[in-house]
Enzyme design. Structure first.
Site, short mmCIF file in Angstrom:
data_model
loop_
_atom_site.label_atom_id
_atom_site.label_comp_id
_atom_site.label_asym_id
_atom_site.label_seq_id
_atom_site.Cartn_x
_atom_site.Cartn_y
_atom_site.Cartn_z
N LYS A 1 -0.50 0.73 -0.10
CA LYS A 1 0.49 0.12 -0.98
C LYS A 1 -0.01 -1.25 -1.45
CE LYS A 1 3.99 3.08 -0.93
NZ LYS A 1 4.57 3.66 -2.16
N LYS B 1 7.80 14.54 -7.31
CA LYS B 1 8.72 14.26 -6.21
C LYS B 1 10.03 14.99 -6.47
CE LYS B 1 7.00 9.64 -4.94
NZ LYS B 1 7.31 8.19 -4.95
#
Length: 326
Positions: free
Chosen positions: A148, A245
């Site tokens: 991240k 997703k």
């Protein structure tokens, strides 16, 4: 069709931090459908990025109670609700209910072959470079790490430190819309130097036009810039891959259709998740069978998973048992 819906909170093993904030628990919404004999479950995660909250998702699901009582079927659900976490919970509950009612697995109902175990990415949260390096060193035996990034500054140092700490792992990066046109090229170059193989959503959704006007040294994957099939046309020339997703697409039904059309348009597929339990990962494992990159590590980030959860052998994620879903 009887409906029940609830909010559940699952503590994380540690803080999960991205460019937009940090959290220490996964808050999920679980919908259950019962036909009088069989019960199906679906789990979704409200997407704060799009204004969803646990209460708003519950409310959206509750609005469907009259239609469900009048016999709303799985196909009709797709047009009755927009894409998003609310429809995802109901859609996946329909798939689970269908499997239990017919005695067949969900992959059979979808016309797919039996899913196989897949290597999943393991997430390293955004933090100071030294802290990220320490976390990467602990996970350095995992074959695929998702890093991240997305801080206003210091990402070049972060990815360099992570690479030094995990020299053998494949690295992918998720900037969560945190870069700008001004630092894009610098950050792309730093990622290329570190051997990163994929970058998710480097620029904000409404400011990603710059991606069409540069030479991309690493494949770039759309996440926040894409929800369902309606958004595919706008990605041409800017992205090489899409992150499917279920919470964005509104369930397994649309996710499978989205993956198929995206491949026809020349994108390769990544399947991703929100931080959630194995009940949310289970249907995504069907999408994982056609994905080049799998990121279904949500349960690995929890302090504990639900009963009958997915089996993980290190980073190898196994398909769900019928006792969990589908």
């Amino acid at each position: 069709m009887e409906l029940s819906v609830s909010i559940e909170r699952w503590p994380l093993a540690g803080a999960f931090t991205i460019s937009r904030g940090s959290k220490t628990e996964a808050v999920v919404v679980v919908a259950e459908l019962c036909d009088g004999l069989h019960r199906g479950r679906g789990e979704s995660v409200p997407y704060a990025r799009y204004g969803e909250t646990p209460d708003s998702i519950v409310a959206a699901i509750e609005t469907m109670r009259p239609a469900l009582g009048q016999g709303l079927n799985h196909r009709e659900l797709q047009g009755a609700m927009p894409a998003g976490a609310a429809r995802n919970a109901l859609d996946c509950a329909y798939w689970d209910l269908g499997a239990k009612a017919t005695g067949r697995r969900a992959y059979e109902l979808a016309g797919l072959i039996a899913p196989a175990p897949r290597i999943t990415a393991y997430t390293i949260s955004l933090a100071a470079p030294a802290a990220m390096a320490a976390a990467a060193e602990l996970a350095a035996r995992r074959p695929l790490l998702k890093i991240k990034l997305g801080s206003p500054e210091g990402d070049a140092k972060r990815i360099a430190e992570v690479r030094r700490a995990a020299p053998r792992s494949e690295l992918i990066v998720d900037a969560n819309e945190g870069w700008t046109a001004d630092n894009l090229l610098q950050n792309l170059a730093a990622c290329a130097d570190a051997g990163v193989t994929l970058i998710e959503q480097p620029l904000p959704e409404k400011a990603d036009a710059a991606l069409a006007h540069i030479k991309r040294p690493i494949p770039v994957c759309a996440d926040e810039s894409l929800h369902d099939r309606e958004g595919l046309e706008a990605l041409a020339g800017k992205y090489d891959a899409i992150n499917v997703k279920l919470d964005k697409a509104g369930g397994l039904t649309e996710a499978l259709a989205l993956a198929a059309e995206a491949e026809q348009r020349g994108f390769f597929i990544m399947v991703g998740c929100m931080v959630a339990t194995s009940l949310a990962m289970a249907p995504a494992m069907l999408v994982a069978q056609r994905a080049r990159v799998v990121d279904l590590d949500g349960p690995l980030l929890l302090a504990r998973d639900r009963a009958n959860g997915l089996r993980y052998d290190g980073s190898l994620a196994y398909p769900p048992d019928a006792a969990l879903w589908g």
